[in-house]
Design a protein around this motif. Structure first.
Motif, PDB file in Angstrom:
ATOM      1  N   ASP A   3       0.871  -1.169   0.000  1.00 53.73           N
ATOM      2  CA  ASP A   3       0.000   0.000   0.000  1.00 53.73           C
ATOM      3  C   ASP A   3       0.910   1.222   0.000  1.00 53.73           C
ATOM      4  N   GLU A   4       1.070   1.875  -1.147  1.00 49.33           N
ATOM      5  CA  GLU A   4       2.062   2.951  -1.276  1.00 49.33           C
ATOM      6  C   GLU A   4       1.806   4.132  -0.333  1.00 49.33           C
ATOM      7  N   PRO A   5       0.538   4.620  -0.206  1.00 48.10           N
ATOM      8  CA  PRO A   5       0.319   5.717   0.747  1.00 48.10           C
ATOM      9  C   PRO A   5       0.699   5.329   2.178  1.00 48.10           C
ATOM     10  N   ALA A   6       0.336   4.107   2.591  1.00 47.70           N
ATOM     11  CA  ALA A   6       0.673   3.664   3.951  1.00 47.70           C
ATOM     12  C   ALA A   6       2.178   3.545   4.119  1.00 47.70           C
ATOM     13  N   THR A   7       2.860   3.059   3.091  1.00 54.52           N
ATOM     14  CA  THR A   7       4.317   2.934   3.157  1.00 54.52           C
ATOM     15  C   THR A   7       4.978   4.299   3.256  1.00 54.52           C
ATOM     16  N   GLU A   8       4.481   5.269   2.500  1.00 51.56           N
ATOM     17  CA  GLU A   8       5.037   6.624   2.582  1.00 51.56           C
ATOM     18  C   GLU A   8       4.799   7.231   3.962  1.00 51.56           C
ATOM     19  N   ILE A   9       3.686   6.897   4.579  1.00 52.18           N
ATOM     20  CA  ILE A   9       3.426   7.376   5.945  1.00 52.18           C
ATOM     21  C   ILE A   9       4.464   6.803   6.909  1.00 52.18           C
ATOM     22  N   LEU A  10       4.837   5.540   6.704  1.00 54.85           N
ATOM     23  CA  LEU A  10       5.847   4.920   7.561  1.00 54.85           C
ATOM     24  C   LEU A  10       7.216   5.546   7.324  1.00 54.85           C
ATOM     25  N   HIS A  11       7.536   5.862   6.072  1.00 50.13           N
ATOM     26  CA  HIS A  11       8.784   6.575   5.781  1.00 50.13           C
ATOM     27  C   HIS A  11       8.778   7.936   6.489  1.00 50.13           C
ATOM     28  N   ALA A  12       7.653   8.621   6.419  1.00 54.01           N
ATOM     29  CA  ALA A  12       7.530   9.933   7.047  1.00 54.01           C
ATOM     30  C   ALA A  12       7.627   9.821   8.568  1.00 54.01           C
ATOM     31  N   THR A  13       7.097   8.732   9.116  1.00 56.07           N
ATOM     32  CA  THR A  13       7.192   8.506  10.561  1.00 56.07           C
ATOM     33  C   THR A  13       8.650   8.388  10.981  1.00 56.07           C
ATOM     34  N   TYR A  14       9.442   7.696  10.171  1.00 55.03           N
ATOM     35  CA  TYR A  14      10.872   7.567  10.461  1.00 55.03           C
ATOM     36  C   TYR A  14      11.537   8.945  10.511  1.00 55.03           C
ATOM     37  N   ARG A  15      11.276   9.768   9.499  1.00 55.84           N
ATOM     38  CA  ARG A  15      11.899  11.091   9.438  1.00 55.84           C
ATOM     39  C   ARG A  15      11.430  11.976  10.590  1.00 55.84           C
ATOM     40  N   ALA A  16      10.142  11.912  10.880  1.00 52.88           N
ATOM     41  CA  ALA A  16       9.593  12.738  11.960  1.00 52.88           C
ATOM     42  C   ALA A  16      10.106  12.277  13.317  1.00 52.88           C
ATOM     43  N   LEU A  17      10.254  10.978  13.478  1.00 53.26           N
ATOM     44  CA  LEU A  17      10.769  10.431  14.745  1.00 53.26           C
ATOM     45  C   LEU A  17      12.193  10.907  14.980  1.00 53.26           C
ATOM     46  N   CYS A  18      13.019  10.896  13.939  1.00 57.56           N
ATOM     47  CA  CYS A  18      14.394  11.370  14.073  1.00 57.56           C
ATOM     48  C   CYS A  18      14.432  12.850  14.444  1.00 57.56           C
ATOM     49  N   GLU A  19      13.502  13.615  13.931  1.00 57.21           N
ATOM     50  CA  GLU A  19      13.512  15.057  14.169  1.00 57.21           C
ATOM     51  C   GLU A  19      12.906  15.450  15.508  1.00 57.21           C
TER      52      GLU A  19
END
Length: 199
Positions: A3-19
Motif C-alpha cells: 500500500d504505497e500511501p501507507a508505506t510513505e506514511i511509515l517513511h515519514a514517521t521515520y523522518r519525523a521520529l528522528c527530528e
C-alpha cells in the motif's frame, strides 16, 4: 503489492521520529512530513499508538534485511559482517538521532505490551543471528568447541545493545564498540591453530 500511501506514511514517521523524538511526536508532525492531511493518516491508522506499532513492524522488516545482508564465505566473515552492521556508526549521524528517539520508545515498553513485544523481536533476531553463526563456526572448527553459542550470543547482543543505549543516555561514545567485540572474538571465540586463526 505494498500500500504505497501507507508505506510513505511509515517513511515519514521515520523522518519525523528522528527530528522530534517519540515523546513529542504528533500525528500532525507525521502528516506534515508526509505532505498529507491528518485525516489521510487516520484513514490508515486510528491513532499514534497504532501507527507506531505498524512502524515498528516496518522497521523489523528493514532490520531483517540488513542482518541478512551481513554475509560472507565463512562463519568468521559472517560474524565480522554482522559486527559491521551492528556496531559501525553512520557518517551522517542519522542513526544517532534515530537511536535517541528509539530510547524514548524503549522507555514506553514496560507500559505497552505491543511495543515491548516488537522490541523483543529485534533483540531475539540479533541474538539468533549470532547464535547461528557461532554454531556454524564451531561445526567448521573456526570457533572453539568449548564456546557455548547461546551464552556468547547473549553476551554479544547485550554488549551491542547496551553500548548503543549508553551512548545515547550518557553521551559515552560507542566508537570503540567494533574493536571491543572483535577483540572478544579473537580472545574467546576463535579456535587455536590455522583453522580458527588464533595464535
Amino acid at each position: 503489492m505494498e500500500d504505497e500511501p501507507a508505506t510513505e506514511i511509515l517513511h515519514a514517521t521515520y523522518r519525523a521520529l528522528c527530528e522530534h523524538g517519540y515523546a513529542n511526536l504528533t500525528v500532525q508532525d507525521i502528516a506534515a512530513e508526509a505532505d498529507r492531511s491528518t485525516a489521510s493518516i487516520h484513514y490508515h491508522y486510528d491513532d499514534k499508538d497504532q501507527l507506531f506499532v505498524a512502524f515498528l513492524d516496518y522497521l523489523y522488516d528493514r532490520y531483517t534485511e540488513r542482518l541478512a545482508d551481513a554475509g560472507g564465505d565463512s562463519p568468521r566473515e559472517r560474524l565480522d559482517a554482522l559486527f559491521e552492521v551492528s556496531c559501525r556508526a553512520d557518517p551522517d549521524g542519522q542513526q544517532q538521532a534515530f537511536r535517541t528517539a528509539m530510547l524514548e520508545v524503549m522507555a514506553q515498553a514496560p507500559y505497552d505490551d505491543a511495543i515491548r513485544e516488537r522490541l523483543a523481536e529485534f533483540d531475539t533476531l540479533l541474538f539468533e543471528r549470532f547464535q547461528e553463526i557461532l554454531e556454524a563456526g564451531i561445526e567448521t572448527g573456526a570457533f572453539d568447541e568449548r564456546v557455548d553459542p547461546a551464552a556468547a550470543a547473549e553476551f554479544l547482543t547485550a554488549t551491542i545493545t547496551g553500548a548503543h543505549t549508553r551512548e545515547i543516555a550518557t553521551g559515552t561514545p560507542s566508537d570503540r564498540l567494533y574493536a571491543t567485540v572483535t577483540q572478544y572474538t579473537e580472545r574467546h571465540l576463535l579456535a587455536e591453530g590455522p583453522t580458527g586463526g588464533a595464535d
